[in-house]
Enzyme design. Structure first.
Site, PDB file in Angstrom:
ATOM      1  N   ASN A 482       0.854  -1.186   0.000  1.00 41.05           N
ATOM      2  CA  ASN A 482       0.000   0.000   0.000  1.00 41.05           C
ATOM      3  C   ASN A 482       0.889   1.235   0.000  1.00 41.05           C
ATOM      4  OD1 ASN A 482      -1.766   2.096   0.591  1.00 41.05           O
ATOM      5  ND2 ASN A 482      -3.109   0.746   1.766  1.00 41.05           N
ATOM      6  N   ASP A 483       1.121   1.758  -1.201  1.00 42.17           N
ATOM      7  CA  ASP A 483       2.027   2.904  -1.370  1.00 42.17           C
ATOM      8  C   ASP A 483       1.601   4.120  -0.552  1.00 42.17           C
ATOM      9  OD1 ASP A 483       3.946   1.955  -3.096  1.00 42.17           O
ATOM     10  OD2 ASP A 483       2.816   2.449  -4.892  1.00 42.17           O
ATOM     11  N   CYS A 484       0.389   4.110  -0.102  1.00 41.56           N
ATOM     12  CA  CYS A 484      -0.150   5.299   0.555  1.00 41.56           C
ATOM     13  C   CYS A 484      -0.119   5.202   2.077  1.00 41.56           C
ATOM     14  CB  CYS A 484      -1.566   5.560   0.082  1.00 41.56           C
ATOM     15  SG  CYS A 484      -1.601   5.845  -1.680  1.00 41.56           S
TER      16      CYS A 484
END
Ligand code: BGC
Ligand code: NOJ
Length: 811
Positions: A482-484
């Site tokens: 989850n890049d965020c």
């Protein structure tokens, strides 16, 4: 509401109105030359790299939507129209767009004239071929005009939209007969040019946009077409285009066809010129000579069709469910091939000028195409591993042209190393080719420190083992899948990139998700070690996996589900203790599919919690409750309005993880229900809500908190393609490649019925029949291979066999 239908026999989606909710696109090209093409002829072409070698111009954020493309205009008296409707948007009497495997066809009709256009990129050439057939369906002679139109991009797509002080003075062309050469910047450091040609004498041409369109007109009303006369303009600076004018007389019932070719050509450095300022046209002439007749085009098109037929015959299923059949046999695999070619670079949501090849993205994409193109998958693994650092961490992205790690984004995404194990294991399970492990592969492209690929995998595993936090869980670094979820970022100012701001590592923030991955891929690594006789290493890996399982079921467990992470202050993320973001999908899916808590009951509880808290009719949301304010300690995830993207959107990529997890605990009904919810073919009937193409997956569907719940975004370039294919083919239909051979272990819903699968595997074709007389979800009662009963459900691999017949009885 439907805007078209599937034509399974021809492997096409037929769009029956140009007024789709969004442009519905297709990809042309299999090797080096690619075009994006929408159902209204929008899109653009590039050679190898959508940023650096772009042939035609696309305008982002433009109105009307998708308004630049490669167009044909037909002028029939006062009527001016396009077979693909845009850009004139003249109402057509008939319209159809067929998106097929590597080609797109248009049919348009207005009054007595009809036009059929076929666009494709030949297998072995760097060009797009367009064949247009115009027909007079009326009873009297017709004089019409046909105009072609492409607008050249000045190669570097980023520069093209920003550097006008230079670009408006550099454009250059040459015209020889019906062939227009676009040679901007060729006089200096380029040795390539573009060409646009037609196989007939042109009655006029234009290469200057201003002359063709008019200063304040648009593609919808070009002066030259309105007046029925090209200006024979030679562009000098400004905006080079290519347009041909062809005057046509058609007797009643008569058809005429024209072949246009838009190509990319290169010359060796020392053979750039024919004469002072005159480009060497030999490569273009050679290419164009191959597409001079309808027969030439038909032959090349047949090759393309045969290629796709052969490729897609490697895995086919026949169930009584036509939606499953068409997704598995055609569209899901096709999308996997597009992600192989494009990674996350060029779509209608990815501009082609941003991201290169993602480390984790490319490793996961591989899961969806390794059975189709194992040799190219092998090379891809080597390319990816060559960008790894010596300590096992990895550049998050690399550039497709140079294959070098991208230092703008750097490293620090701590899930990356494990995806390399996932990809390599998938490749070896598919092919049995363990020689890949002996390949000598550099670190950060430095051959002086190269080791075997196997050592790369060991360092991947050790990176996680050596980077654990206070709860013995893996440190998250910049972010995991989850890049965020940016737990070490603490960004407070607009414009700071969540991907690069702040330290790349912190000593406290931990990821439960990476823990789940470690269990899954640590076990696959151990299996690989056993397979190549490294028993001690296998034992070492398994004992590390055991430790991780303990940590996951200890500090990683929240009572009813797995926690998502610990933040930089040691606080829980994705726990019942949190006000917002109490539960996340990723650790539930991944821990359970890795087998964590299956025997001790946590797995079932986690799945129940997902159903209770995250499920919607359009798929499973990534988290709940959505973040309603910005959390500086969590980063980008809380920057999105509730219901979108990583903040409680339905992120399609990790829905199959939960579906696979359900197959691991044996719930075929629920596994299939989840599969169906995001499956494009099932969404066709609600296209007015879903909006994106009903033949491919989108990255995201808006979640329950969003104003437009159910709306898809970011179609095509998403790991969803590979993971849903893995889910349906390997876990639901249950044809799973192991190191020792194909395992058959379906997990299907009640009422699914018997089915057959044809599967090419290691140079043999497996004809698999699955019978389910007692209508169970899971369980293999009996298996025969070529008529002989065998115990277990793994077909022993026998290299001497070319065809293997398997019958499975479930029960
Ligand atoms: C998106 C992510 C994506 C990341 C890539 C973010 O803005 O929300 O989905 O992975 O950018 O850089
Ligand atoms: C899209 C990115 O390409 C992928 O790498 C990432 O895992 C997901 N977004 C989730 O953030």
């Amino acid at each position: 509401m439907n805007f078209g239908h599937f034509d399974d026999e021809n492997m096409e989606y037929v769009v029956t109105t140009p007024k789709t909710p969004l442009p519905w696109i297709n990809y042309l090209g299999s090797n080096d030359f690619f075009s994006l093409i929408s159902n209204t002829s929008g899109g653009y072409s590039f050679y190898k790299d959508a940023k650096l070698l772009r042939l035609t111009r696309y305008r982002y954020n433009d109105v009307p939507l998708d308004s630049n493309g490669k167009y044909f205009y037909i002028k029939d008296g006062a009527a001016i129209w396009n077979p693909g409707w845009q850009p004139t948007k003249t109402e057509l009497d008939e319209y159809e767009c067929r998106h097929g495997m590597g080609y797109t066809k248009f049919h348009g009709k207005k009054g007595d004239i009809s036009a059929n256009v076929l666009c494709f990129v030949p297998m072995d050439d760097t060009c797009e071929v367009q064949k247009i057939v115009v027909t007079n369906d009326g009873s009297s002679e017709k004089k019409i005009q046909l105009f072609s139109y492409v607008e050249f991009c000045l190669w570097n797509a980023m520069d093209d939209m920003t550097n006008y002080q230079r670009n408006l003075s550099t454009g250059e062309v040459e015209v020889i007969g019906s062939t227009i050469y676009h040679k901007t910047e060729y006089r200096e450091r380029r040795n390539h040019y573009a060409v646009y040609s037609v196989n007939t004498k042109a009655d006029g041409f234009d290469t200057s946009r201003e002359d063709f369109i008019g200063v304040y007109n648009s593609g919808a009303n070009p002066d030259a077409v309105i007046e029925g006369k090209c200006r024979n303009s030679i562009a000098s600076g400004w905006y080079p285009i290519a347009s041909h004018q062809i005057d046509i007389t058609l007797a009643p019932g008569e058809s005429k066809s024209y072949v246009f070719v838009l190509g990319y050509c290169e010359n060796p450095k020392d053979q750039k010129w024919e004469a002072q300022d005159v480009i060497n046209k030999a490569p273009a002439e050679k290419m164009l000579a191959k597409y001079q007749t309808d027969e030439d085009v038909d032959k090349s098109f047949d090759n393309l069709r045969t290629y796709w037929k052969k490729l897609l015959s490697k895995f086919t299923v026949n169930t009584k469910n036509d939606k499953v059949n068409r997704m598995v046999n055609i569209w899901n695999q096709y999308q996997c091939m597009v992600t192989f070619n494009m990674s996350r670079s060029a779509s209608y949501y990815e501009s082609g000028i941003g991201r290169g090849m993602g480390f984790r993205d490319s490793c996961q994409d591989l899961l969806g195409f390794v059975h189709l193109i194992p040799d190219r998958a092998r090379q891809r693994i080597i390319d990816i591993a060559s960008t790894q650092f010596q300590d096992g961490s990895a550049y998050h992205q690399y550039q497709p042209l140079t294959k070098k790690g991208n230092s703008d984004i750097g490293s620090g995404f701590n899930d990356d190393p494990l995806w390399l194990i996932a990809g390599t294991s998938a490749y070896i399970r598919e092919t049995g080719d363990t020689t890949i492990l002996d390949e000598i592969v550099p670190y950060d492209n430095d051959m002086s420190v190269a080791t075997s690929l196997f050592e790369h995998l060991t360092r991947s595993l050790d990176y996680i083992i050596n980077h654990k936090g206070p709860h013995d869980l893996p440190l998250i670094g910049r972010a995991d899948w989850n890049d965020c979820l940016n737990l070490n970022c603490f960004s407070e100012h607009p414009g700071e990139s969540f991907q690069t701001f702040g330290p790349s590592e912190g000593p406290v923030a931990e990821s439960v998700f990476i823990g789940g991955m470690f269990v899954k891929y640590g076990n696959e690594y151990a299996d690989l070690c056993d397979f190549i006789g490294k028993k001690d290493e296998a034992d070492r890996a398994r004992s590390e996996v055991e430790k991780m399982v303990k940590a996951l079921l200890g500090a990683g467990w929240d009572g009813k589900w797995f926690i998502r992470a610990y933040d930089a202050n040691g606080n829980k993320v994705g726990s019942n203790e949190c006000d917002e973001g109490k539960i996340y999908i990723e650790p539930q899916g991944f821990c359970v599919l890795a087998g964590v808590g299956v025997e001790t009951g946590e797995a079932q509880k986690a799945m129940d919690s997902v159903k209770e808290m995250l499920d919607t009719k359009y798929g499973i949301m990534i988290l709940q409750p959505a973040y309603t304010r910005y959390h500086v300690e969590l980063g980008e995830i809380s920057s999105y309005p509730p219901g979108y993207k990583e903040n409680a959107g339905i992120f399609c990529h990790n829905n199959p993880w939960v579906s696979i997890a359900e197959t691991v605990i044996g719930d075929g009904d629920r596994a299939f229900e989840i599969y169906q919810k995001t499956c494009p073919a099932y969404l066709q009937d609600i296209s007015e809500i879903h909006r994106t193409e009903p033949y491919v997956y989108s990255q995201m569907v808006a979640g329950r908190d969003a104003r437009f719940h159910g709306q898809g975004k970011n179609s095509w370039l998403t790991g969803t393609a590979a993971w849903t294919f893995t889910d349906i083919s390997q876990y639901i239909l249950g044809v799973y490649p192991t190191l020792k051979g194909l395992q058959i272990n379906p997990c299907i819903p009640h009422g699914f019925g018997d089915f057959t699968v044809t599967r090419e595997y290691r140079n043999a074709v497996y004809h698999i029949t699955v019978k389910n007389p007692s209508d169970v979800c899971k369980g293999v009662l009996k298996m025969t291979v070529d008529g002989n009963d065998i115990s277990g459900n793994v077909i022993p691999y026998d290299p001497s066999k070319k065809d293997v017949n398997i019958e499975i009885v479930m029960g």
